[in-house]
Enzyme design. Structure first.
Site, PDB file in Angstrom:
ATOM      1  CG  ASP A  44     119.443 -48.591  33.299  1.00 33.14           C
ATOM      2  OD1 ASP A  44     120.210 -49.446  33.773  1.00 33.14           O
ATOM      3  OD2 ASP A  44     119.737 -47.902  32.305  1.00 33.14           O
ATOM      4  CG  HIS A  93     122.167 -48.566  29.483  1.00 30.77           C
ATOM      5  ND1 HIS A  93     121.360 -49.009  30.495  1.00 30.77           N
ATOM      6  CD2 HIS A  93     122.740 -49.665  28.939  1.00 30.77           C
ATOM      7  CE1 HIS A  93     121.440 -50.336  30.550  1.00 30.77           C
ATOM      8  NE2 HIS A  93     122.279 -50.755  29.623  1.00 30.77           N
TER       9      HIS A  93
END
Length: 326
Positions: free
Chosen positions: A161, A188
């Protein structure tokens, strides 16, 4: 004395990859083999590991490589490991959420981490297998069951990310991505992924509409790859890169390097969610210090608030699964 110890320890990390034959496992193992930080690479999977290990073992770097095949060889694979990275499991297909992987991947992670708790209870455990928002609580509960739980040593790898946020911001601003650093907090999956563009270094500014679009792209970047691969899996190469980046940071910190900071999904007191990703100062024993969320914008505050119910539900789902797992 400490100095000689540090340099002595420097390049002697023993690393295991569980799920080493898969889409992430193979390129991840290649990147680890290529690093001078790794002295021993133990590769485990339920298929193909002898071939993958033989292939990697010919590379002219010092890490010794050994393949382990099937559950009966797992204990030997884990013995003496400092770091265990787990990319094992099934990937998403178009139309699937990360949570759709739960039934398959939850069992795989519980089984593998149970072996870790038995055979390398002190190792740093880095979980890549999705859904990370649930597989980290599963790992924690498994370690608790075995009486060896240490929250400072269990990490959900969210590095991709951060890597994506850095890349996308750099593209929009015409910067070198290697010089951009965007913290990404929360979880996530989808809207639990919260990029803190307000904390980006160097400082960047976007109009609100562009900021919302950028944030959405970071949150859905995994799905972007799943769609582009059209049934042939999910992010593997960029995930291998991000997994390796996290492992190298961790090993550097274990070797005594100061000021190593990475975000990861961990046990946390920073919010009302029992697990949460924030920047962490890494050290010899894993998490040296949780650096927390810091100062964030109202837009980011709103995202944190809106992520809470999904995060807590995913965590609870993982914990419930682990409690009933035999």
């Amino acid at each position: 004395v400490t100095l000689s110890l540090q340099t002595g320890a420097q390049n002697n990390a023993k690393v295991a990859v569980l799920g080493a034959s898969g889409g992430i496992g193979q390129p991840l193992s290649l990147l680890l083999k290529n690093s001078p930080l790794v002295s021993r690479l133990s590769l485990y999977d339920i298929a193909h590991t002898p071939g993958v290990a033989a292939d990697l073992s010919h590379i002219e770097t010092r890490a010794s490589v050994k393949g382990f095949l099937g559950p009966e060889q797992l204990p030997e694979c884990l013995k003496g490991c400092d770091v265990v990275v787990i990319p094992a499991g099934v990937p998403r297909k178009p139309g699937m959420t990360r949570d759709d992987l739960f039934n398959t991947n939850a069992s795989i992670v519980a089984t593998l981490t149970s072996a870790c708790a038995k055979h390398c209870p002190e190792a740093m455990i880095c979980i890549i297998s999705n859904p990370v928002n649930s597989t980290i609580p599963i790992t924690s509960e498994v370690f608790k069951k075995h009486g060896v739980y240490n929250p400072k040593r269990i990490f959900g790898v969210t590095t991709l990310d951060i890597v994506r946020a850095n890349t996308f911001v750099a593209e929009l601003k015409g910067l070198d991505p290697a010089r951009v650093s965007v913290p990404v907090i929360g979880g996530h999956a989808g809207k639990t992924i919260i990029p803190l563009i307000s904390q980006c270094t160097p400082k960047v500014d976007f109009p609100q509409d562009q900021l919302e679009k950028l944030t959405g792209r970071i949150q859905e970047a995994g799905t972007e790859v799943v769609k582009a691969k059209a049934g042939a899996g999910s992010a593997t190469l960029s995930m291998a890169y991000a997994g390796a980046r996290f492992v190298f940071s961790l090993v550097d910190a274990m070797n005594g390097k100061e000021g190593v900071i990475e975000c990861a999904f961990v046990k946390s007191e920073e919010t009302e969610s029992p697990y949460f990703s924030t920047p962490l100062l890494l050290g010899k024993n894993g998490i040296e210090k949780n650096l927390g969320i810091g100062k964030i914008s109202p837009f980011e505050e709103k995202m944190v608030a809106e992520a809470m119910s999904e995060l807590k539900a995913s965590i609870k789902k993982g914990e419930e699964f682990a409690k009933n797992f035999k």
